[in-house]
Design a protein around this motif. Sequence first.
Motif, mmCIF file in Angstrom:
data_model
loop_
_atom_site.group_PDB
_atom_site.id
_atom_site.type_symbol
_atom_site.label_atom_id
_atom_site.label_comp_id
_atom_site.label_asym_id
_atom_site.label_seq_id
_atom_site.Cartn_x
_atom_site.Cartn_y
_atom_site.Cartn_z
ATOM 1 N N HIS A 360 30.686 65.344 39.868
ATOM 2 C CA HIS A 360 31.768 66.210 40.335
ATOM 3 C C HIS A 360 33.113 65.721 39.789
ATOM 4 O O HIS A 360 33.287 64.542 39.511
ATOM 5 C CB HIS A 360 31.785 66.319 41.866
ATOM 6 N N ARG A 361 34.023 66.644 39.623
ATOM 7 C CA ARG A 361 35.365 66.323 39.137
ATOM 8 C C ARG A 361 36.350 66.776 40.202
ATOM 9 O O ARG A 361 36.152 67.822 40.820
ATOM 10 C CB ARG A 361 35.646 67.072 37.828
ATOM 11 N N GLN A 362 37.392 65.987 40.388
ATOM 12 C CA GLN A 362 38.371 66.351 41.415
ATOM 13 C C GLN A 362 39.608 66.943 40.759
ATOM 14 O O GLN A 362 40.121 66.429 39.769
ATOM 15 C CB GLN A 362 38.751 65.137 42.259
#
Length: 437
Positions: A360-362
């Motif tokens: 996941h990327r924030q």
Amino acid sequence: MKTGFLCLLLFCSGLVDGNPLNSKRGVDIVLDCFYVSEAGGRLGGFTSSFTREPATLVLRNVSMTDDPSLEGFTDYKPNLEEEEQMVFEVLVSTVEIPEAESILHADCNGQEVICEVSQYFLQKEEGPESDAPPSQANWFISSLQIAGGGISVTMVMKNMATESSGTPQKHKKLGVPITNSGTILTSAEFNVYTHTPSIFTPLGRNVTMDCKFTGVPGLSGVAVEWRLQHQGSGRRIFQYRDAQGIPDRLGAWMDVDSVESQWDATLTVSDFQVQDEGTYICTVSSGGFHAQQTLQVMVMESPRVKLTPNTLVWGNNLPTKVTCEMAHYYPLDVTVEWLLEAPGANSEPTTLSNVYFSSHRQNKDGTFNITSYIWISPVADHLGTTYTCQVTHASLSKPIRASLTVKAPEPSGSWMIWGISLSTCIFIAAAFTMMCS
Ligand SMILES: *[C@@H]1O[C@H](CO)[C@@H](O)[C@H](O)[C@H]1NC(C)=O
Ligand SMILES: *[C@@H]1O[C@H](CO)[C@@H](O)[C@H](O)[C@H]1NC(C)=O
Ligand SMILES: *[C@@H]1O[C@H](CO)[C@@H](O)[C@H](O)[C@H]1NC(C)=O
């Protein structure tokens, strides 16, 4: 306790809304409660464990709109035989219990009312007159909350029996004066309550956090503090004292004029962001009273789901990567399932197992992105097969589905031209019809 329950059943069975006079009557609300105390007593410094003993809280003669269904409602009668029982009777004539009706109805609707009572320590009032320590054992605090939302009330209660002369009997366990029927008679003196004990909000909204209070007439020197507690750290958000409001968080505001005139300490936090989420504590103090409400405020952003490519044509036997991108969601937990449905079949869709994920990327605003993908080879027998990416997230009442169907290749470009010409004809025909009518 059982009598109370029976009364509630009677109340539930005949709810009719039909009294034209809207007259009021008093009702006793009986709640199963726990008395919470520190296990080790207060002698040995720190005590970290608490004991919870069953207790009963009776809100006496609560004024309610009369209703034929209240006919079966009997007044609470204490059971004189149980010596150890802890029954707190609360007179609510001076300080109204907010939403007493919804507390009664919650029981009817099968919602649990969480109820706890404990000893309360009145704050020493500032000033030279009040050097004498207040008599501690004569105060209690209770917290009533409808499980799963609704109202939450914190109520400061004063033991009434202390004011009577003579030598009243003492409660065996608590050592406080009791009535002839063995109950601990108290009166409600100060309440802090909220209608929004838990709030879910998308980003960027103005979030209104309800916090109100009621007290004995002549409540003065009201001070309010709003704090935010999150992952072990806390900070002040807003402060009200001496009729002045001071925001510690930019864009937090309160209608300062309503605090003492309406007993309303509701806070609004504008442009709500991920770093604003957590437990908000509204503390209201006045005179010696000091009580609070906690509100859980959580950000909820639904994922934006995009499937690429969105059509697949069989014919080239090269495996194709199909990605399902979920963007801008919060909180982090998300579930993805890939489903395969054969064309026209009545069979159940199958769940694919060869599924891959990116990490996941924030995003800058704290929301998350993740990509899930599968490889498919659109060979001939896949014609008409539908692939679905199904996304489940806390913000969604039902999953988001994005699908693609494997198509036959277009025989030539001519079909497209024909299609366009046909729709143009229809358009012209429609235009003519409108002009002629
Ligand atoms: C209950 O309250 C009403 C007013 O709301 C009052 O007239 C009545 O006397 C009270 N009853 C008892 C038993 O205290
Ligand atoms: C939030 O409140 C401010 C005033 O404090 C207002 O200017 C703004 O339009 C509001 N925003 C939303 C999204 O309602
Ligand atoms: C998340 O996805 C959106 C939409 O595709 C994109 O604009 C954004 O740059 C992505 N953010 C990150 C951190 O990759």
